[in-house]
Design an enzyme around this catalytic site. Structure first.
Site, PDB file in Angstrom:
ATOM      1  N   HIS A  37      12.830 -27.369  38.738  1.00 16.84           N
ATOM      2  CA  HIS A  37      12.030 -27.459  39.969  1.00 16.84           C
ATOM      3  C   HIS A  37      11.044 -26.289  40.036  1.00 16.84           C
ATOM      4  O   HIS A  37       9.875 -26.465  40.392  1.00 16.84           O
ATOM      5  CB  HIS A  37      12.925 -27.379  41.211  1.00 16.84           C
ATOM      6  CG  HIS A  37      13.947 -28.468  41.325  1.00 16.84           C
ATOM      7  ND1 HIS A  37      15.298 -28.258  41.148  1.00 16.84           N
ATOM      8  CD2 HIS A  37      13.823 -29.795  41.614  1.00 16.84           C
ATOM      9  CE1 HIS A  37      15.949 -29.387  41.345  1.00 16.84           C
ATOM     10  NE2 HIS A  37      15.094 -30.340  41.624  1.00 16.84           N
ATOM     11  N   LEU A 184      17.988 -29.369  32.401  1.00 20.97           N
ATOM     12  CA  LEU A 184      18.504 -28.909  33.696  1.00 20.97           C
ATOM     13  C   LEU A 184      18.501 -30.053  34.694  1.00 20.97           C
ATOM     14  O   LEU A 184      17.590 -30.882  34.695  1.00 20.97           O
ATOM     15  CB  LEU A 184      17.651 -27.755  34.230  1.00 20.97           C
ATOM     16  CG  LEU A 184      17.652 -26.469  33.415  1.00 20.97           C
ATOM     17  CD1 LEU A 184      16.861 -25.384  34.144  1.00 20.97           C
ATOM     18  CD2 LEU A 184      19.064 -25.981  33.121  1.00 20.97           C
ATOM     19  N   ARG A 187      22.692 -32.166  39.009  1.00 19.58           N
ATOM     20  CA  ARG A 187      24.006 -32.774  38.778  1.00 19.58           C
ATOM     21  C   ARG A 187      24.807 -32.048  37.690  1.00 19.58           C
ATOM     22  O   ARG A 187      25.997 -32.303  37.534  1.00 19.58           O
ATOM     23  CB  ARG A 187      23.854 -34.257  38.408  1.00 19.58           C
ATOM     24  CG  ARG A 187      23.389 -35.093  39.581  1.00 19.58           C
ATOM     25  CD  ARG A 187      23.456 -36.583  39.282  1.00 19.58           C
ATOM     26  NE  ARG A 187      23.305 -37.379  40.488  1.00 19.58           N
ATOM     27  CZ  ARG A 187      22.162 -37.916  40.912  1.00 19.58           C
ATOM     28  NH1 ARG A 187      21.056 -37.743  40.217  1.00 19.58           N
ATOM     29  NH2 ARG A 187      22.117 -38.620  42.019  1.00 19.58           N
TER      30      ARG A 187
HETATM   31  P1  AMP Z   1      15.130 -33.962  42.168  1.00 19.82           P
HETATM   32  O1  AMP Z   1      15.417 -32.806  43.070  1.00 19.82           O
HETATM   33  O2  AMP Z   1      16.220 -34.239  41.183  1.00 19.82           O
HETATM   34  O3  AMP Z   1      14.660 -35.182  42.916  1.00 19.82           O
HETATM   35  O4  AMP Z   1      13.895 -33.515  41.269  1.00 19.82           O
HETATM   36  C1  AMP Z   1      12.693 -33.105  41.853  1.00 19.82           C
HETATM   37  C2  AMP Z   1      11.643 -33.000  40.768  1.00 19.82           C
HETATM   38  O5  AMP Z   1      12.057 -32.062  39.784  1.00 19.82           O
HETATM   39  C3  AMP Z   1      11.426 -34.339  40.031  1.00 19.82           C
HETATM   40  O6  AMP Z   1      10.042 -34.534  39.821  1.00 19.82           O
HETATM   41  C4  AMP Z   1      12.170 -34.121  38.743  1.00 19.82           C
HETATM   42  O7  AMP Z   1      11.662 -34.885  37.669  1.00 19.82           O
HETATM   43  C5  AMP Z   1      11.929 -32.640  38.508  1.00 19.82           C
HETATM   44  N1  AMP Z   1      12.932 -32.089  37.577  1.00 19.82           N
HETATM   45  C6  AMP Z   1      14.272 -32.253  37.646  1.00 19.82           C
HETATM   46  N2  AMP Z   1      14.874 -31.667  36.577  1.00 19.82           N
HETATM   47  C7  AMP Z   1      13.887 -31.138  35.826  1.00 19.82           C
HETATM   48  C8  AMP Z   1      13.851 -30.408  34.588  1.00 19.82           C
HETATM   49  N3  AMP Z   1      14.965 -30.127  33.920  1.00 19.82           N
HETATM   50  N4  AMP Z   1      12.652 -30.039  34.096  1.00 19.82           N
HETATM   51  C9  AMP Z   1      11.507 -30.327  34.771  1.00 19.82           C
HETATM   52  N5  AMP Z   1      11.466 -31.012  35.940  1.00 19.82           N
HETATM   53  C10 AMP Z   1      12.640 -31.413  36.461  1.00 19.82           C
END
Ligand code: AMP
Length: 287
Positions: A37, A184, A187
């Site tokens: 993030h 990353l 979860r």
């Molecule tokens: P989430 O909180 O899981 O909905 O993710 C929010 C944003 O962070 C989404 O656009 C995800 O694709 C991005 N994201 C989650 N994990 C990663 C990661 N390991 N590397 C880059 N972006 C990520």
């Protein structure tokens, strides 16, 4: 950093930013922030006058038997990470205000929803599209930053933004991994040491692919079967392993540099996803 809770407050602030001609970068998240993030936020800060991050655990994108109730919510830690990055605004809307009544609108892109995670998690992308559309209307960012980690989600949101003429660029950024190569994810905190160790095989699939290509093997099915065998042999349960074209997400019989391998597996009870291009596999093997 200013914390915003109410939609009306967010809309007022956005109006003021427009008057000042500030460009706005937006990073939507569900919280439990990690370096993945943070990489999106850093990019937004570099490219825009103002960066707005949202934290909203969107119930509509969780299936009935999924982990909505146990999804990590370390809000204090999230706020301090955002402050450290000098984030301008964090929007943390209330679930009751976002969904005063159950929404009746359905956003659907059937050809993109009926595959990969959409096929395995019915309703998931309807929920994602609805919340992103709402957030885009409230925040009206110039640029929105999302991770390639959720590659199908990124493609779907790009298409929705194009089809519905949202006035916003959608920018996909690389997957951030830990020192062992595990992508990353919020979860990952569910994983115990053994499950985490097993999960490392996901990223190692790149090496297997590179090695097979190096041997001259060019049939996607052979490559996919080898990856599946190895994932299963370390004790991961396969949800899917597929090779698809990067732009259209169509299945591909021909291996090209931009063909993409999509992997979803369970380590213990935790579902993990990852993806990489054939080109990345070749580079990974060479190094
Ligand atoms: P989430 O909180 O899981 O909905 O993710 C929010 C944003 O962070 C989404 O656009 C995800 O694709 C991005 N994201 C989650 N994990 C990663 C990661 N390991 N590397 C880059 N972006 C990520």
């Amino acid at each position: 950093m200013i914390k915003i809770e109410y939609i009306s407050e967010m809309i007022d602030i956005r109006k003021k930013l427009i008057q000042k001609d500030n460009s706005v970068g937006f990073v939507p998240t569900m919280g439990a922030l990690h370096e993945g993030h943070l990489s999106l936020i850093k990019e937004s800060k570099q490219k825009n006058d103002i960066t707005i991050v949202s934290i909203f655990l969107n119930p509509l994108q969780f299936g009935e038997n999924e982990d909505l109730d146990k999804y990590p919510a370390p809000i204090k830690n999230d706020i301090s990470l955002l402050k450290n990055l000098d984030t301008d605004f964090v929007f943390i809307p209330n679930r009751n205000e976002m969904y005063k009544e159950k929404p009746k609108t359905i956003i659907e892109i059937p050809t993109m929803f009926n595959i990969l995670c959409g096929k395995k998690r019915p309703g998931h992308f309807n929920g994602v599209c609805l919340v992103v559309a709402k957030l885009l209307n409230i925040i009206q960012p110039n640029n929105m930053y999302m991770g390639i980690k959720d590659y199908q989600q990124l493609c779907i949101i790009k298409k929705m933004v194009e089809d519905l003429n949202f006035n916003c660029n959608v920018i996909g950024l690389p997957i951030i991994r830990d020192e062992n190569g595990l992508a990353l994810s919020s979860r990952n905190s569910y994983l115990n040491d053994i499950e985490k160790q097993k999960a490392l095989q996901i990223n190692k699939s790149r090496n297997i692919i590179g090695e097979l290509l190096n041997k001259g093997i060019q049939e996607p099915n052979i490559i996919i079967e080898k990856i599946k065998d190895k994932l299963e042999s370390v004790g991961l349960r396969i949800d899917y392993v597929e090779m698809r074209e990067s732009i259209t997400l169509e299945e591909t019989n021909k291996i090209m540099d931009l063909s993409r391998i999509f992997i979803a597996v369970y380590s213990g009870n935790t579902r993990l996803i990852d993806n990489f291009t054939i080109e990345e596999c070749k580079l990974f093997f060479e190094n």
